[in-house]
Design a protein around this motif. Structure first.
Motif, mmCIF file in Angstrom:
data_model
loop_
_atom_site.group_PDB
_atom_site.id
_atom_site.type_symbol
_atom_site.label_atom_id
_atom_site.label_comp_id
_atom_site.label_asym_id
_atom_site.label_seq_id
_atom_site.Cartn_x
_atom_site.Cartn_y
_atom_site.Cartn_z
ATOM 1 N N GLU A 345 0.812 -1.218 0.000
ATOM 2 C CA GLU A 345 0.000 0.000 0.000
ATOM 3 C C GLU A 345 0.850 1.275 0.000
ATOM 4 N N ASN A 369 -3.650 2.065 -3.106
ATOM 5 C CA ASN A 369 -4.990 2.291 -3.662
ATOM 6 C C ASN A 369 -6.079 2.538 -2.644
ATOM 7 N N TRP A 370 -5.868 2.147 -1.380
ATOM 8 C CA TRP A 370 -6.948 2.315 -0.396
ATOM 9 C C TRP A 370 -7.343 3.790 -0.289
ATOM 10 N N ILE A 374 -13.048 3.363 -6.759
ATOM 11 C CA ILE A 374 -12.921 2.803 -8.110
ATOM 12 C C ILE A 374 -14.236 2.144 -8.533
ATOM 13 N N PHE A 406 -3.245 -2.928 -7.279
ATOM 14 C CA PHE A 406 -4.299 -2.774 -6.270
ATOM 15 C C PHE A 406 -4.157 -3.841 -5.188
ATOM 16 N N THR A 409 -9.540 -4.687 -3.121
ATOM 17 C CA THR A 409 -10.442 -3.668 -3.668
ATOM 18 C C THR A 409 -11.865 -3.901 -3.157
ATOM 19 N N ARG A 412 -17.486 -0.019 -1.892
ATOM 20 C CA ARG A 412 -17.526 1.281 -1.211
ATOM 21 C C ARG A 412 -18.973 1.759 -1.113
ATOM 22 N N GLN A 417 -16.777 -2.589 -7.088
ATOM 23 C CA GLN A 417 -15.687 -2.067 -7.908
ATOM 24 C C GLN A 417 -16.092 -2.094 -9.380
ATOM 25 N N LEU A 422 -9.861 -2.237 -13.053
ATOM 26 C CA LEU A 422 -8.810 -3.229 -12.834
ATOM 27 C C LEU A 422 -8.327 -3.816 -14.145
ATOM 28 N N THR A 441 -5.307 -7.355 -8.405
ATOM 29 C CA THR A 441 -5.645 -6.847 -7.075
ATOM 30 C C THR A 441 -5.364 -7.945 -6.066
#
Length: 585
Positions: A345, A369-370, A374, A406, A409, A412, A417, A422, A441
């Motif tokens: 990360e 990526n956190w 996406i 990634f 993932t 959210r 995603q 990706l 990922t």
């Protein structure tokens, strides 16, 4: 030469694979001010005559102790300012201002003249400031905005809440790697992409040239040496802004795990028969490829005994206090029997990769990526440009053996995603670098990937073993989130496991870890050995990655403490890690 004193923090040359003699380290004391309202531009902060209210030690972020600020709250924007003067012999040519990394959106002025902007908190960038400088004293002003809660920037393991919690830690805002000036000729070597070809006893290079080299009957010579002996020379005519060169080698010495045989490389640009530019570099001869379930380095199946390294430091946060601290992290890892790391990360700085190259240490390149949303294609526009910059910067390191843009993932706010984010990132990565494998990922949710990896923090060696036992006889392959990802016969990899919670010196209310805590050191070692043996003994596993090398703040599942003290006898861990694996030749 570096014209600054040895008391400057992080005084070493920041770009070891592309070295010129004329440079100035700008680390040290800068003017500094926090701009919570992002109103500094309106208030004239970018003007040369405006003094900032405080001071900071660059390259350490204002959240860190080493910066002299140690402000742990969110900072919407920050300003930096310092004076510099150029040496008298820096006449002609171009002056380049370099930033190792600034988090996150950056704008730079020299003597009040805007010289450039950059978006991204991890990749390196530079500006040609020749037209903005004046004789005598000059002033650099840097402005950086940072909003990790926006969903529009990759934050990595920086906490989105006021305090650190779980596996998120203290934030980093603004400058966190070396700032430096470089003097280059009007016609100069600007970049190199190098591919090792030990089977044909050569290296292939693509060089980019800045300035009008092609119009001046320019040539480039490349000379390789090994332990001081010249083993390859070639000279070519420059016919444009890029040139491809094949450099034959009279001796082949392979770069191997724990045995980093490196060649020195000297590149010289001639213009009308005179030296225009000269750059020193190095390279390693090694190949990587996937072969069934095996990961082969120089044709040999090498079990990857990896450890998770998050690149955090108690006093510097994202920035190592010294170059020696970067080297020490690799040495303590190797002392525990690991032969590489997932750089987790975070895009690590070039000096870390340099030490990996020098020590024969395997690393996987990853982005932070956190925090980045996406779930729509907009995430791609925020992520991909910086990922490309990082790949271009780190491509030539022999220690870097794979890419993983990634990590985990997660959905959210209920939205899944966008798989195209990706997929496109994977495809761009493969086009830029067909020589290394790519994990789209790590952990979840795979879309298209060269390697199928999962994360498994089961603390019971018996149930851990049962989960993967059917694979040995061609049975069902264990897949986490089987409704979201599908195994398609790729090499298989447990890229996070263990994370055993052990913190006898730290109060429980300050601690976080995975699963139940062992009751004694002996119980820890028994569990560690049991989990690790499952992966070493499995004929379909080409490696493992243990979580993690050292504690980070409240997360106490490291084999070392946060201040890099061993929790266990390193020889005990080393003996477990270094047993021959089933898949090794």
């Amino acid at each position: 030469m570096n014209f600054e004193s040895l008391n400057v923090p992080r005084p070493e040359y920041p770009r070891p694979q592309w070295v010129r003699p004329d440079w100035i380290n700008l680390n040290g004391q800068w003017g500094f001010e926090i701009d919570h309202g992002k109103s500094g531009k309106e208030r004239g902060f970018s003007e040369p005559g405006h003094d900032l209210s405080g001071a900071i030690t660059v390259p350490f972020c204002p959240e860190s102790k080493l910066s002299g600020i140690e402000n742990k709250d969110f900072m919407a924007a920050v300003w930096y300012k310092r004076e510099f003067s150029l040496p008298d012999n820096w006449t002609g040519g171009r002056i380049i201002l370099h930033f190792g990394a600034v988090d996150y959106e950056t704008e730079v002025w020299v003597n009040g003249v805007a010289v450039g902007t950059h978006r991204g908190g991890y990749s390196s960038f530079s500006f040609d400031i020749t037209a903005a400088i004046s004789p005598g004293e000059n002033i650099i002003t840097v402005y950086a905005e940072d909003d990790i809660r926006s969903g529009r920037q990759a934050r990595g393991k920086q906490s989105g809440r006021f305090r650190s919690q779980g596996c998120d830690y203290t934030r980093t805002t603004g400058i966190w790697q070396t700032v430096w000036l470089e003097h280059v000729p009007e016609s100069f070597l600007s970049n190199m992409k190098l591919v090792a070809d030990p089977d044909n006893a050569c290296v292939h290079m693509e060089l980019l040239i800045g300035g009008n080299a092609a119009a001046a009957a320019a040539t480039i010579s490349a000379s390789a040496s090994y332990e001081g002996k010249t083993v390859g020379e070639v000279s070519v005519v420059v016919s444009g802004s890029s040139i491809k060169i094949k450099l034959p080698l009279s001796e082949v010495h392979l770069w191997e795990v724990g045995n980093a045989r490196l060649y020195d490389l000297q590149l010289t640009l001639y213009k009308q028969g005179q030296v225009s530019d000269s750059v020193s570099s190095y390279f390693g001869l090694r190949t990587v490829r996937l072969d069934g379930m095996a990961f082969r380095i120089n044709g040999k199946s090498v079990f990857q005994r990896l450890v998770l390294d998050q690149g955090f430091y108690p006093e510097g946060i994202y920035t190592a206090p010294s170059d020696e601290d970067l080297r020490k992290d690799i040495e303590i890892s190797m002392g525990l029997g690991f032969n590489g790391a997932r750089l987790h990360e975070k895009m690590f700085e070039p000096r870390y990769l340099y030490w990996a190259d020098k020590l024969g240490y395997l690393v996987w390149g990853e982005h932070a990526n956190w925090g980045l949303d996406i779930c729509t294609a907009e995430g791609l526009s925020q992520f991909l440009p910086e990922w490309i910059e990082g790949m271009e910067r780190d491509f030539n390191h022999p220690g870097l053996i794979g890419w993983c843009p990634f990590n985990e993932t997660w959905d959210r706010d209920g939205a899944k995603q966008n798989n195209d984010v990706l997929r496109i990132t994977y495809e761009v990565t493969k086009r830029m670098d067909p020589t290394r494998p790519v994990i789209d990922t790590s952990g979840n949710f795979h879309v298209v990937t060269d390697i199928f990896d999962i994360h498994d923090y089961d603390q019971n060696p018996e149930t851990f073993k049962e989960r993967y036992e059917p694979m040995k006889s061609g049975g069902e392959v264990f897949v986490t989130f089987s409704d979201r990802q599908k195994y398609e016969g790729q090499p298989y990899f447990i890229s996070e496991y263990g994370g055993i919670w052990w913190n006898p010196e730290q109060k429980d209310e300050q601690s976080w870890g995975y699963g139940d805590r062992p009751t004694s050191e002996e119980a820890f070692i028994k569990r560690y050995e049991g989990l690790t043996n499952v992966l070493l003994d499995h004929p379909m596993m080409f490696g493992f990655c243990y979580t993690q090398l050292y504690d980070v703040e409240q997360e106490v599942n490291g084999l070392y403490t946060y201040d890099r003290k061993p929790k266990f006898n390193p020889d005990t861990i080393r003996q477990i890690n270094t047993r021959k694996a089933a898949i090794e030749d």
